[in-house]
Design a protein around this motif. Structure first.
Motif, short mmCIF file in Angstrom:
data_model
loop_
_atom_site.label_atom_id
_atom_site.label_comp_id
_atom_site.label_asym_id
_atom_site.label_seq_id
_atom_site.Cartn_x
_atom_site.Cartn_y
_atom_site.Cartn_z
N PRO A 36 0.83 -1.20 0.00
CA PRO A 36 0.00 0.00 0.00
C PRO A 36 0.87 1.25 0.00
O PRO A 36 2.03 1.22 0.38
CB PRO A 36 -0.79 -0.12 1.31
CG PRO A 36 -0.02 -1.05 2.16
CD PRO A 36 0.73 -1.96 1.24
N GLN A 37 0.29 2.34 -0.46
CA GLN A 37 1.00 3.62 -0.44
C GLN A 37 1.39 3.97 0.99
O GLN A 37 0.65 3.68 1.92
CB GLN A 37 0.10 4.73 -1.00
CG GLN A 37 -0.15 4.63 -2.48
CD GLN A 37 1.11 4.87 -3.27
OE1 GLN A 37 1.95 5.69 -2.94
NE2 GLN A 37 1.27 4.10 -4.33
N LEU A 38 2.55 4.60 1.14
CA LEU A 38 2.97 5.00 2.48
C LEU A 38 2.05 6.08 3.03
O LEU A 38 1.70 6.07 4.19
CB LEU A 38 4.42 5.49 2.45
CG LEU A 38 5.45 4.44 2.06
CD1 LEU A 38 6.84 5.06 2.04
CD2 LEU A 38 5.41 3.25 2.99
N LEU A 39 1.67 7.02 2.18
CA LEU A 39 0.70 8.06 2.55
C LEU A 39 -0.33 8.14 1.43
O LEU A 39 0.02 8.22 0.26
CB LEU A 39 1.39 9.42 2.70
CG LEU A 39 2.36 9.59 3.85
CD1 LEU A 39 3.05 10.93 3.78
CD2 LEU A 39 1.64 9.44 5.18
N THR A 40 -1.58 8.14 1.80
CA THR A 40 -2.63 8.29 0.81
C THR A 40 -2.79 9.77 0.46
O THR A 40 -2.27 10.65 1.16
CB THR A 40 -3.98 7.77 1.36
OG1 THR A 40 -4.37 8.61 2.45
CG2 THR A 40 -3.87 6.31 1.79
N LEU A 41 -3.51 10.03 -0.59
CA LEU A 41 -3.80 11.41 -0.98
C LEU A 41 -4.54 12.12 0.15
O LEU A 41 -4.27 13.28 0.45
CB LEU A 41 -4.62 11.43 -2.27
CG LEU A 41 -4.94 12.79 -2.84
CD1 LEU A 41 -3.67 13.58 -3.14
CD2 LEU A 41 -5.77 12.65 -4.09
N GLU A 42 -5.43 11.40 0.82
CA GLU A 42 -6.18 11.98 1.94
C GLU A 42 -5.24 12.33 3.09
O GLU A 42 -5.40 13.37 3.75
CB GLU A 42 -7.27 11.03 2.43
CG GLU A 42 -8.40 10.82 1.45
CD GLU A 42 -8.07 9.81 0.34
OE1 GLU A 42 -7.12 9.01 0.50
OE2 GLU A 42 -8.76 9.83 -0.69
N ASP A 43 -4.24 11.46 3.34
CA ASP A 43 -3.25 11.76 4.38
C ASP A 43 -2.51 13.05 4.04
O ASP A 43 -2.37 13.93 4.89
CB ASP A 43 -2.21 10.63 4.50
CG ASP A 43 -2.78 9.33 5.02
OD1 ASP A 43 -3.77 9.37 5.78
OD2 ASP A 43 -2.23 8.27 4.65
N GLU A 44 -2.04 13.14 2.80
CA GLU A 44 -1.30 14.33 2.38
C GLU A 44 -2.16 15.58 2.50
O GLU A 44 -1.68 16.62 2.97
CB GLU A 44 -0.80 14.16 0.95
CG GLU A 44 0.30 13.14 0.82
CD GLU A 44 0.84 13.03 -0.59
OE1 GLU A 44 0.77 14.03 -1.34
OE2 GLU A 44 1.33 11.95 -0.95
N GLU A 45 -3.41 15.48 2.09
CA GLU A 45 -4.31 16.63 2.18
C GLU A 45 -4.58 17.04 3.62
O GLU A 45 -4.84 18.20 3.90
CB GLU A 45 -5.62 16.34 1.44
CG GLU A 45 -5.46 16.29 -0.06
CD GLU A 45 -6.71 15.83 -0.79
OE1 GLU A 45 -7.69 15.40 -0.13
OE2 GLU A 45 -6.71 15.89 -2.03
N GLY A 46 -4.50 16.09 4.55
CA GLY A 46 -4.67 16.41 5.96
C GLY A 46 -3.42 17.03 6.57
O GLY A 46 -3.51 17.90 7.44
N PHE A 47 -2.26 16.59 6.11
CA PHE A 47 -1.01 17.09 6.68
C PHE A 47 -0.61 18.46 6.13
O PHE A 47 -0.04 19.28 6.84
CB PHE A 47 0.13 16.09 6.43
CG PHE A 47 0.03 14.84 7.26
CD1 PHE A 47 -0.18 14.90 8.63
CD2 PHE A 47 0.16 13.59 6.67
CE1 PHE A 47 -0.26 13.74 9.40
CE2 PHE A 47 0.08 12.43 7.43
CZ PHE A 47 -0.13 12.51 8.79
N ARG A 48 -0.88 18.72 4.87
CA ARG A 48 -0.42 19.99 4.26
C ARG A 48 -0.97 21.24 4.95
O ARG A 48 -0.21 22.18 5.17
CB ARG A 48 -0.73 19.99 2.77
CG ARG A 48 0.15 19.02 2.02
CD ARG A 48 0.15 19.25 0.53
NE ARG A 48 0.85 18.18 -0.14
CZ ARG A 48 2.17 18.05 -0.19
NH1 ARG A 48 2.93 18.93 0.40
NH2 ARG A 48 2.72 17.04 -0.83
#
Length: 123
Positions: A36-48
Protein backbone atom coordinates in the motif's frame (compact mmCIF):
# COMPACT_ATOMS: atom_id res chain seq x y z
CA UNK A 1 12.37 45.42 7.70
CA UNK A 2 11.33 42.04 6.32
CA UNK A 3 12.49 38.92 8.11
CA UNK A 4 13.65 36.02 6.01
CA UNK A 5 11.59 32.85 6.11
CA UNK A 6 13.28 29.90 7.77
CA UNK A 7 14.73 27.47 5.23
CA UNK A 8 12.31 24.74 6.27
CA UNK A 9 9.43 27.01 5.29
CA UNK A 10 10.45 27.33 1.67
CA UNK A 11 8.76 24.07 0.73
CA UNK A 12 10.94 23.35 -2.26
CA UNK A 13 12.96 20.24 -2.74
CA UNK A 14 15.79 20.18 -5.20
CA UNK A 15 16.83 16.95 -6.79
CA UNK A 16 20.58 16.46 -7.16
CA UNK A 17 21.90 16.62 -10.70
CA UNK A 18 23.30 13.23 -11.69
CA UNK A 19 26.79 13.02 -13.13
CA UNK A 20 26.99 12.57 -16.92
CA UNK A 21 26.40 8.91 -17.77
CA UNK A 22 25.27 8.10 -14.22
CA UNK A 23 22.29 5.88 -13.60
CA UNK A 24 19.20 7.92 -12.62
CA UNK A 25 18.13 7.58 -8.97
CA UNK A 26 15.31 5.19 -8.10
CA UNK A 27 11.96 6.96 -8.12
CA UNK A 28 8.57 5.95 -6.72
CA UNK A 29 7.34 5.05 -10.19
CA UNK A 30 10.02 2.34 -10.42
CA UNK A 31 9.01 0.66 -7.19
CA UNK A 32 6.70 -2.34 -7.33
CA UNK A 33 3.09 -1.52 -6.51
CA UNK A 34 2.54 -4.55 -4.30
CA UNK A 35 2.47 -2.70 -0.98
CA UNK A 36 0.00 0.00 0.00
CA UNK A 37 1.00 3.62 -0.44
CA UNK A 38 2.97 5.00 2.48
CA UNK A 39 0.70 8.06 2.55
CA UNK A 40 -2.63 8.29 0.81
CA UNK A 41 -3.80 11.41 -0.98
CA UNK A 42 -6.18 11.98 1.94
CA UNK A 43 -3.25 11.76 4.38
CA UNK A 44 -1.30 14.33 2.38
CA UNK A 45 -4.31 16.63 2.18
CA UNK A 46 -4.67 16.41 5.96
CA UNK A 47 -1.01 17.09 6.68
CA UNK A 48 -0.42 19.99 4.26
CA UNK A 49 -2.73 22.51 6.00
CA UNK A 50 -1.04 21.71 9.30
CA UNK A 51 2.36 22.41 7.71
CA UNK A 52 1.07 25.67 6.28
CA UNK A 53 -0.20 26.66 9.73
CA UNK A 54 3.23 25.98 11.25
CA UNK A 55 4.86 28.15 8.60
CA UNK A 56 2.33 30.95 9.04
CA UNK A 57 2.89 31.05 12.82
CA UNK A 58 6.65 31.51 12.52
CA UNK A 59 6.78 35.32 12.55
CA UNK A 60 4.42 35.64 15.54
CA UNK A 61 5.59 32.58 17.46
CA UNK A 62 8.86 31.10 16.15
CA UNK A 63 9.26 28.66 19.03
CA UNK A 64 5.68 27.43 18.78
CA UNK A 65 6.00 27.16 15.01
CA UNK A 66 9.11 25.00 15.29
CA UNK A 67 7.42 22.85 17.95
CA UNK A 68 4.35 22.41 15.74
CA UNK A 69 6.50 21.53 12.72
CA UNK A 70 8.44 18.93 14.72
CA UNK A 71 5.25 17.35 16.04
CA UNK A 72 3.81 17.26 12.53
CA UNK A 73 6.88 15.53 11.11
CA UNK A 74 6.60 12.94 13.90
CA UNK A 75 2.92 12.39 12.99
CA UNK A 76 3.81 11.99 9.31
CA UNK A 77 6.53 9.46 10.16
CA UNK A 78 4.13 7.44 12.29
CA UNK A 79 1.64 7.03 9.45
CA UNK A 80 3.83 4.70 7.30
CA UNK A 81 4.71 2.70 10.44
CA UNK A 82 1.01 2.20 11.16
CA UNK A 83 0.35 1.30 7.51
CA UNK A 84 3.16 -1.27 7.64
CA UNK A 85 1.87 -2.72 10.90
CA UNK A 86 -1.62 -3.16 9.39
CA UNK A 87 -0.16 -4.75 6.27
CA UNK A 88 2.08 -7.07 8.32
CA UNK A 89 -0.85 -8.19 10.45
CA UNK A 90 -2.80 -8.96 7.29
CA UNK A 91 0.10 -10.94 5.80
CA UNK A 92 0.87 -12.85 8.96
CA UNK A 93 -2.65 -13.02 10.38
CA UNK A 94 -3.28 -16.62 9.47
CA UNK A 95 -0.06 -17.73 11.14
CA UNK A 96 -0.92 -15.98 14.39
CA UNK A 97 -4.29 -17.77 14.39
CA UNK A 98 -2.44 -21.09 14.22
CA UNK A 99 -3.36 -21.79 10.62
CA UNK A 100 -0.81 -23.34 8.29
CA UNK A 101 0.71 -21.01 5.74
CA UNK A 102 0.95 -22.44 2.27
CA UNK A 103 4.09 -22.12 0.17
CA UNK A 104 2.55 -19.46 -2.07
CA UNK A 105 1.75 -17.23 0.92
CA UNK A 106 5.30 -17.66 2.16
CA UNK A 107 6.67 -16.85 -1.29
CA UNK A 108 4.61 -13.67 -1.60
CA UNK A 109 5.21 -12.29 1.90
CA UNK A 110 8.88 -11.36 1.32
CA UNK A 111 7.93 -9.72 -1.97
CA UNK A 112 5.45 -7.51 -0.14
CA UNK A 113 8.05 -6.68 2.50
CA UNK A 114 10.64 -5.92 -0.19
CA UNK A 115 8.22 -3.55 -1.90
CA UNK A 116 7.49 -1.75 1.36
CA UNK A 117 11.23 -1.64 2.14
CA UNK A 118 12.02 -0.11 -1.26
CA UNK A 119 9.27 2.48 -0.84
CA UNK A 120 10.82 3.55 2.45
CA UNK A 121 14.27 3.86 0.91
CA UNK A 122 13.11 6.13 -1.90
CA UNK A 123 10.98 8.32 0.35
Amino acid sequence: MRLAEPTWALGTRREPTPAPGAKPPLRRAHVEDEAPQLLTLEDEEGFRPRWQEAQNRFLDDPRGSVHTAGALVADVMQKPAATFDDHKQELEGQWSRGEQANTEDLRLAPRHYRSFFNRLLVT
